[in-house]
Design an enzyme around this catalytic site. Structure first.
Site, PDB file in Angstrom:
ATOM      1  N   ALA A  69       0.866  -1.177   0.000  1.00  7.07           N
ATOM      2  CA  ALA A  69       0.000   0.000   0.000  1.00  7.07           C
ATOM      3  C   ALA A  69       0.902   1.226   0.000  1.00  7.07           C
ATOM      4  O   ALA A  69       2.074   1.147   0.383  1.00  7.07           O
ATOM      5  CB  ALA A  69      -0.879  -0.015   1.234  1.00  7.07           C
ATOM      6  N   GLY A 114       0.426  -4.883   0.889  1.00  8.51           N
ATOM      7  CA  GLY A 114      -0.785  -4.884   0.059  1.00  8.51           C
ATOM      8  C   GLY A 114      -0.567  -5.497  -1.310  1.00  8.51           C
ATOM      9  O   GLY A 114      -1.505  -6.027  -1.915  1.00  8.51           O
ATOM     10  N   GLU A 117      -1.016  -9.037  -0.743  1.00  7.89           N
ATOM     11  CA  GLU A 117      -2.444  -9.275  -0.468  1.00  7.89           C
ATOM     12  C   GLU A 117      -3.262  -9.248  -1.764  1.00  7.89           C
ATOM     13  O   GLU A 117      -4.211 -10.014  -1.930  1.00  7.89           O
ATOM     14  CB  GLU A 117      -2.962  -8.227   0.521  1.00  7.89           C
ATOM     15  CG  GLU A 117      -2.327  -8.408   1.900  1.00  7.89           C
ATOM     16  CD  GLU A 117      -2.747  -7.320   2.868  1.00  7.89           C
ATOM     17  OE1 GLU A 117      -2.308  -6.166   2.673  1.00  7.89           O
ATOM     18  OE2 GLU A 117      -3.518  -7.609   3.792  1.00  7.89           O
ATOM     19  N   GLU A 137       4.236  -5.231   7.234  1.00  7.30           N
ATOM     20  CA  GLU A 137       3.443  -4.196   7.909  1.00  7.30           C
ATOM     21  C   GLU A 137       3.851  -3.976   9.357  1.00  7.30           C
ATOM     22  O   GLU A 137       3.733  -2.861   9.871  1.00  7.30           O
ATOM     23  CB  GLU A 137       1.944  -4.541   7.856  1.00  7.30           C
ATOM     24  CG  GLU A 137       1.287  -4.252   6.539  1.00  7.30           C
ATOM     25  CD  GLU A 137       1.411  -5.384   5.536  1.00  7.30           C
ATOM     26  OE1 GLU A 137       2.233  -6.308   5.754  1.00  7.30           O
ATOM     27  OE2 GLU A 137       0.699  -5.348   4.530  1.00  7.30           O
TER      28      GLU A 137
HETATM   29  N1  COA Z   1       4.650   3.155  -0.563  1.00  2.00           N
HETATM   30  C1  COA Z   1       5.056   4.307  -1.081  1.00  2.00           C
HETATM   31  N2  COA Z   1       6.197   4.434  -1.785  1.00  2.00           N
HETATM   32  C2  COA Z   1       6.931   3.327  -1.967  1.00  2.00           C
HETATM   33  C3  COA Z   1       6.563   2.084  -1.439  1.00  2.00           C
HETATM   34  C4  COA Z   1       5.351   2.011  -0.712  1.00  2.00           C
HETATM   35  N3  COA Z   1       4.899   0.881  -0.192  1.00  2.00           N
HETATM   36  N4  COA Z   1       7.503   1.169  -1.781  1.00  2.00           N
HETATM   37  C5  COA Z   1       8.421   1.821  -2.489  1.00  2.00           C
HETATM   38  N5  COA Z   1       8.088   3.134  -2.608  1.00  2.00           N
HETATM   39  C6  COA Z   1       8.820   4.200  -3.300  1.00  2.00           C
HETATM   40  C7  COA Z   1      10.050   4.632  -2.541  1.00  2.00           C
HETATM   41  O1  COA Z   1       9.691   5.564  -1.552  1.00  2.00           O
HETATM   42  C8  COA Z   1      10.869   5.227  -3.641  1.00  2.00           C
HETATM   43  O2  COA Z   1      10.370   6.497  -3.951  1.00  2.00           O
HETATM   44  P1  COA Z   1      11.389   7.735  -4.206  1.00  2.00           P
HETATM   45  O3  COA Z   1      12.170   7.327  -5.422  1.00  2.00           O
HETATM   46  O4  COA Z   1      10.494   8.907  -4.444  1.00  2.00           O
HETATM   47  O5  COA Z   1      12.228   7.838  -2.991  1.00  2.00           O
HETATM   48  C9  COA Z   1      10.556   4.329  -4.833  1.00  2.00           C
HETATM   49  O6  COA Z   1       9.317   3.685  -4.534  1.00  2.00           O
HETATM   50  C10 COA Z   1      11.594   3.241  -5.067  1.00  2.00           C
HETATM   51  O7  COA Z   1      11.737   2.504  -3.855  1.00  2.00           O
HETATM   52  P2  COA Z   1      13.144   2.292  -3.120  1.00  2.00           P
HETATM   53  O8  COA Z   1      12.873   2.013  -1.686  1.00  2.00           O
HETATM   54  O9  COA Z   1      14.074   3.411  -3.439  1.00  2.00           O
HETATM   55  O10 COA Z   1      13.647   0.957  -3.868  1.00  2.00           O
HETATM   56  P3  COA Z   1      14.676  -0.120  -3.294  1.00  2.00           P
HETATM   57  O11 COA Z   1      15.018  -0.985  -4.445  1.00  2.00           O
HETATM   58  O12 COA Z   1      15.776   0.528  -2.546  1.00  2.00           O
HETATM   59  O13 COA Z   1      13.828  -0.973  -2.217  1.00  2.00           O
HETATM   60  C11 COA Z   1      11.895  -2.155  -1.440  1.00  2.00           C
HETATM   61  C12 COA Z   1      12.758  -1.745  -2.655  1.00  2.00           C
HETATM   62  C13 COA Z   1      10.677  -2.849  -1.967  1.00  2.00           C
HETATM   63  C14 COA Z   1      12.694  -3.104  -0.541  1.00  2.00           C
HETATM   64  C15 COA Z   1      11.502  -0.887  -0.622  1.00  2.00           C
HETATM   65  O14 COA Z   1      10.964   0.073  -1.536  1.00  2.00           O
HETATM   66  C16 COA Z   1      10.499  -1.118   0.462  1.00  2.00           C
HETATM   67  O15 COA Z   1      10.820  -1.677   1.500  1.00  2.00           O
HETATM   68  N6  COA Z   1       9.247  -0.650   0.248  1.00  2.00           N
HETATM   69  C17 COA Z   1       8.207  -0.666   1.247  1.00  2.00           C
HETATM   70  C18 COA Z   1       7.688  -2.084   1.443  1.00  2.00           C
HETATM   71  C19 COA Z   1       6.615  -2.095   2.527  1.00  2.00           C
HETATM   72  O16 COA Z   1       6.836  -1.845   3.681  1.00  2.00           O
HETATM   73  N7  COA Z   1       5.402  -2.419   2.088  1.00  2.00           N
HETATM   74  C20 COA Z   1       4.292  -2.559   2.965  1.00  2.00           C
HETATM   75  C21 COA Z   1       3.425  -1.365   2.906  1.00  2.00           C
HETATM   76  S1  COA Z   1       1.925  -1.675   3.781  1.00  2.00           S
END
Ligand code: COA
Length: 262
Positions: A69, A114, A117, A137
């Site tokens: 999400a 999400g 999910e 989460e």
């Molecule tokens: N919500 C909002 N933005 C998100 C996102 C999310 N769930 N997941 C990734 N993004 C955004 C990042 O903020 C980043 O934006 P920016 O370029 O403006 O800074 C962009 O997507 C790229 O993500 P980034 O984190 O730089 O990529 P990465 O390769 O270093 O890491 C992940 C990849 C998936 C490990 C990491 O993005 C992550 O942990 N995301 C969140 C996962 C999460 O907690 N999901 C559950 C949400 S309920």
């Protein structure tokens, strides 16, 4: 969705199969609330059309199906607003799970929170060997709010479901395959084509029987396996269809069946 314009998704239709692409690659296809509304509109207004026989869900780009999400959209929510956000996501994902037409998630990269999910709401999951999944989460002080606590538990059992939720750690595609979360794992370039191949194989079967299988399996999930009377009623309903006659006749005549959905 009369004008068919979307902000965060794309749709295309080929061989009666609608492909819905989560189209926000710069944010790893994070599920913005408007994206969820758009997915909802597609399942409400377009998927039910007679011309659509099945749906494939995929993420744009080669990195993510959906990284969760939209965490940014969580900021500043009151408890009531957060509960409504969760209920709205649950309602959309239930439409996917309850869709009378087969839905395949082509998991082409990260499917987290999400995003996982959403994939769990689909009926089948075909994944890239590079996919990673998880329910992180708890690292955000949250629980999965779009049905993941229920659907993952039903799919893999309590121990593994709690492992993902409590550790917040990701597992790789081969582990997810071993756990039964993924139905198949293929090379990254083959995820969409393999999903289409599976879909076309599914669509060779009798539409009413497909619809009933989806409904009965969902019923098992909802009622803890107490759906035997429903199964028997469905068996009876299916046996009264022309497709049942066609399917059994075609088998006996050693020819492929031609189903009409009647
Ligand atoms: N919500 C909002 N933005 C998100 C996102 C999310 N769930 N997941 C990734 N993004 C955004 C990042 O903020 C980043 O934006 P920016 O370029 O403006 O800074 C962009 O997507 C790229 O993500 P980034 O984190 O730089 O990529 P990465 O390769 O270093 O890491 C992940 C990849 C998936 C490990 C990491 O993005 C992550 O942990 N995301 C969140 C996962 C999460 O907690 N999901 C559950 C949400 S309920």
């Amino acid at each position: 969705m009369s004008d068919l314009t979307f902000t965060y998704i794309k749709i295309s239709i080929d061989q009666d199969v609608l492909t819905l692409t989560l189209n926000r690659p710069e944010k790893l296809n994070a599920l913005h609330p408007i994206m969820i509304q758009e997915i909802d509109a597609v399942f409400e207004e377009i998927v039910p059309l007679d011309s659509i026989k099945g749906v494939i869900l995929i993420g744009e780009g080669d990195k993510a199906f959906a990284a969760g999400a939209d965490i940014k959209a969580f900021q500043g929510l009151t408890s009531e607003e957060a509960q409504i956000l969760s209920q709205e996501g649950q309602s959309t994902f239930l439409k996917i799970a309850q869709c009378a037409k087969p839905v395949i998630a082509a998991v082409n990269g990260f499917a987290l929170g999400g995003g996982l999910e959403l994939a769990l709401a689909a009926h089948i999951r075909i994944a890239s060997a590079q996919a990673q999944i998880g329910l992180p989460e708890t690292t955000l002080g949250l629980v999965p709010g779009y049905g993941g606590t229920q659907r993952l538990t039903n799919l893999v059992g309590r121990g593994r479901a709690l492992q993902l939720m409590l550790t917040a750690q990701r597992i790789d595609a081969s582990t997810a395959l071993e756990w039964g979360i993924f139905n198949a794992v293929v090379s990254p370039s083959d995820v969409l084509t393999t999903s289409k191949t599976w879909m076309l194989q599914i669509l060779k079967q009798a539409p009413i029987a497909l619809r009933e299988c989806i409904r009965l399996v969902l019923e098992a999930e909802l009622s803890g396996g107490q759906a035997m009377p429903e199964e028997a009623k469905s068996f009876g309903r299916c046996s009264a269809t022309s497709d049942f006659i066609e399917g059994t006749t075609a088998f006996l005549e050693k020819r492929p069946p031609v189903f009409k959905g009647k």
